[in-house]
Enzyme design. Structure first.
Site, PDB file in Angstrom:
ATOM      1  NE  ARG A  61      -3.550   2.688   0.602  1.00 32.47           N
ATOM      2  CZ  ARG A  61      -4.620   2.855   1.381  1.00 32.47           C
ATOM      3  NH1 ARG A  61      -5.085   1.841   2.081  1.00 32.47           N
ATOM      4  NH2 ARG A  61      -5.222   4.019   1.437  1.00 32.47           N
TER       5      ARG A  61
ATOM      6  NE  ARG B 229      -7.535   3.231  -2.281  1.00 34.16           N
ATOM      7  CZ  ARG B 229      -7.972   3.853  -1.195  1.00 34.16           C
ATOM      8  NH1 ARG B 229      -8.516   3.174  -0.220  1.00 34.16           N
ATOM      9  NH2 ARG B 229      -7.919   5.147  -1.116  1.00 34.16           N
TER      10      ARG B 229
ATOM     11  CG  ASP C  65      -8.776   1.325   2.306  1.00 29.28           C
ATOM     12  OD1 ASP C  65      -8.051   1.754   3.211  1.00 29.28           O
ATOM     13  OD2 ASP C  65      -9.943   1.728   2.110  1.00 29.28           O
TER      14      ASP C  65
ATOM     15  CG  ASP D 248     -11.098   1.908   5.499  1.00 27.93           C
ATOM     16  OD1 ASP D 248      -9.900   2.160   5.739  1.00 27.93           O
ATOM     17  OD2 ASP D 248     -11.700   2.346   4.502  1.00 27.93           O
TER      18      ASP D 248
HETATM   19  N1  PH2 Z   1     -12.510   3.363  -1.086  1.00 26.25           N
HETATM   20  C1  PH2 Z   1     -12.292   4.660  -0.973  1.00 26.25           C
HETATM   21  C2  PH2 Z   1     -12.793   5.629  -1.937  1.00 26.25           C
HETATM   22  N2  PH2 Z   1     -13.602   5.063  -2.962  1.00 26.25           N
HETATM   23  N3  PH2 Z   1     -14.666   3.290  -4.015  1.00 26.25           N
HETATM   24  C3  PH2 Z   1     -14.951   1.991  -4.071  1.00 26.25           C
HETATM   25  N4  PH2 Z   1     -15.763   1.538  -5.031  1.00 26.25           N
HETATM   26  N5  PH2 Z   1     -14.435   1.085  -3.180  1.00 26.25           N
HETATM   27  C4  PH2 Z   1     -13.606   1.502  -2.180  1.00 26.25           C
HETATM   28  O1  PH2 Z   1     -13.135   0.661  -1.374  1.00 26.25           O
HETATM   29  C5  PH2 Z   1     -13.294   2.876  -2.084  1.00 26.25           C
HETATM   30  C6  PH2 Z   1     -13.858   3.752  -3.027  1.00 26.25           C
HETATM   31  C7  PH2 Z   1     -11.531   5.200   0.158  1.00 26.25           C
HETATM   32  O2  PH2 Z   1     -11.022   4.275   0.978  1.00 26.25           O
HETATM   33 MG    MG Z   2     -11.285   3.267   2.760  1.00 27.97          MG
HETATM   34 MG    MG Z   3      -8.374   3.218   4.731  1.00 29.51          MG
END
Ligand code: PH2
Ligand code: MG
Ligand code: MG
Length: 162
Positions: A85, A94, A97, A99
């Site tokens: 990352r 990325r 990610d 979260d």
């Molecule tokens: N994560 C983001 C911003 N935009 N869009 C999608 N479709 N999926 C994501 O995981 C994503 C995003 C910020 O972490």
């Molecule tokens: Mg995110």
């Molecule tokens: Mg994040």
């Protein structure tokens, strides 16, 4: 020792083999100390929201953990780093990610960590997989409010037990 807490982690990737990165991250989350993987959603494909690049692969997992939230966050960030990352700018495409969406019924508002995740209610790529594994955590009205965002199931790979 503290009691285990049920927590939810959103996974997302849109660079490289995103589906493989998300599945690998699930396995790595299952190996975090003092933590067990309770449920994993299907993999979903979604268009970037306030982001760019290829479509994302997204999923959500439910874990049971005895780690304090900041320690859990550190483990998740180590897994992100291990997946290569980089953070050249906000919402950049990325490789991985992770979260922390929910940590029990906890509310956390520190500089490094906000729980519940402040933008989760606006994002189909979080609410749809979360509703799959924890229907009690997402109301029909919440799902309806993100129904305009495109999200589809990634076909599972029968040859590899996925
Ligand atoms: N994560 C983001 C911003 N935009 N869009 C999608 N479709 N999926 C994501 O995981 C994503 C995003 C910020 O972490
Ligand atoms: Mg995110
Ligand atoms: Mg994040």
């Amino acid at each position: 020792m503290r009691d285990p807490v049920t927590a939810y982690v959103a996974l997302g990737a849109n660079l490289g083999d995103a589906a493989a990165a998300v599945k690998d991250a699930m396995a790595r989350i299952a190996q975090i100390d003092q933590t067990t993987l309770a449920r994993a959603s299907s993999l979903y494909r979604s268009a970037p929201v306030e982001s760019s690049g290829p479509d994302y692969v997204n999923a959500v997992v439910e874990i049971r953990t005895r780690l304090a939230a900041p320690d859990l966050l550190a483990r998740l960030q180590a897994i992100e780093a291990g997946a290569g990352r980089e953070r050249p700018f906000r919402n950049a495409p990325r490789t991985l990610d992770l979260d922390l969406l929910l940590y029990g019924s906890g509310r956390i508002d520190s500089e490094r960590l906000q729980v519940p995740h402040p933008r989760m209610q606006q994002r189909a790529f979080v609410l749809v997989p979360l509703a799959e594994i924890a229907p009690g955590r997402v109301s029909p009205a919440q799902l309806k409010s993100v129904a305009g965002q495109s999200i589809t199931l990634v076909p599972s790979d029968p040859g590899h037990g996925a």
